[in-house]
Scaffold this active site. Structure first.
Site, PDB file in Angstrom:
ATOM      1  N   GLU A   1       0.664   3.924   2.092  1.00  0.00           N
ATOM      2  CA  GLU A   1       1.402   4.763   3.093  1.00  0.00           C
ATOM      3  C   GLU A   1       2.716   3.085   3.405  1.00  0.00           C
ATOM      4  OE1 GLU A   1      -2.691   4.659   3.242  1.00  0.00           O
ATOM      5  OE2 GLU A   1      -1.436   3.488   2.072  1.00  0.00           O
TER       6      GLU A   1
ATOM      7  N   HIS B   1       0.967  -1.115   0.118  1.00  0.00           N
ATOM      8  CA  HIS B   1      -0.609   0.319  -0.003  1.00  0.00           C
ATOM      9  C   HIS B   1       0.734   0.858  -0.368  1.00  0.00           C
ATOM     10  CE1 HIS B   1      -3.826  -2.348   1.717  1.00  0.00           C
ATOM     11  NE2 HIS B   1      -3.535  -2.649   1.048  1.00  0.00           N
TER      12      HIS B   1
END
Length: 188
Positions: free
Chosen positions: A86, A84
């Site tokens: 992040e 992902h």
């Protein structure tokens, strides 16, 4: 465009309340936050989409300087469900800066999921700014229910968003289409 102050982002910032909704402790809102960082995350999201991934981007800042950045990389070049935006941004932060994690901010185009929220908290970040809500898998609903360790030992969390729904909701909608998910629930 990176580095350009977008008027709609500035207007979106006015009136944002921190995670205090849902009875979550929060710090005071910084009305002078540099929203160029969210524009940078949007640019990264668009680049991720061009590479065949979901249009989600994130940047990590310290003292208003970008120290880490990443786009979603879970679909291409090979399927890796943990890549992902992040997480990719956290991986790029220089190791010597981690003692100052509580001073860092994560700007992301989409409300972090449970995995990303947990990872940001474990890494010690205390401020998360997101462009669009995620009514399908956003982690904000768990903030009032964090384990005792987080409530007692890590300090307050600033959960700010959505601060740029006009720009980031279309990115989220494209991610849902790419994943084959239909959303009718518009919580929050």
């Amino acid at each position: 465009m990176v580095g350009r102050r977008d008027k709609s982002l500035q207007e979106a910032w006015v009136g944002i309340v921190p995670a205090g909704r849902n009875n979550c402790p929060a710090l005071a809102v910084n009305q002078n936050m540099n929203l160029d960082h969210l524009q940078h995350a949007i640019h990264i999201a668009l680049e991720a989409e061009k590479l065949g991934n979901l249009p989600i981007g994130a940047v990590i800042t310290l003292e208003d300087r970008v120290i880490g950045a990443g786009g979603n990389a879970m679909l291409a070049p090979v399927y890796r469900p943990g890549r992902h935006a992040e997480i990719e941004a956290l991986k790029s932060v220089p190791v010597e800066l981690w003692p100052r994690a509580s001073e860092m901010t994560c700007y992301t185009t989409l409300e972090p999921c449970l995995m990303c929220l947990g990872t940001l908290l474990i890494h010690g970040l205390r401020r998360i700014v997101f462009g669009a809500n995620d009514p399908v898998g956003g982690g904000g609903v768990v903030l009032p229910h964090l384990p005792r360790y987080f409530k007692e030992h890590t300090g307050a969390i600033e959960w700010l968003g959505p601060v740029a729904a006009e720009e980031c909701d279309p990115l989220f909608q494209r991610a849902l289409v790419r994943l084959g998910i239909s959303v009718t629930d518009r919580r929050r």
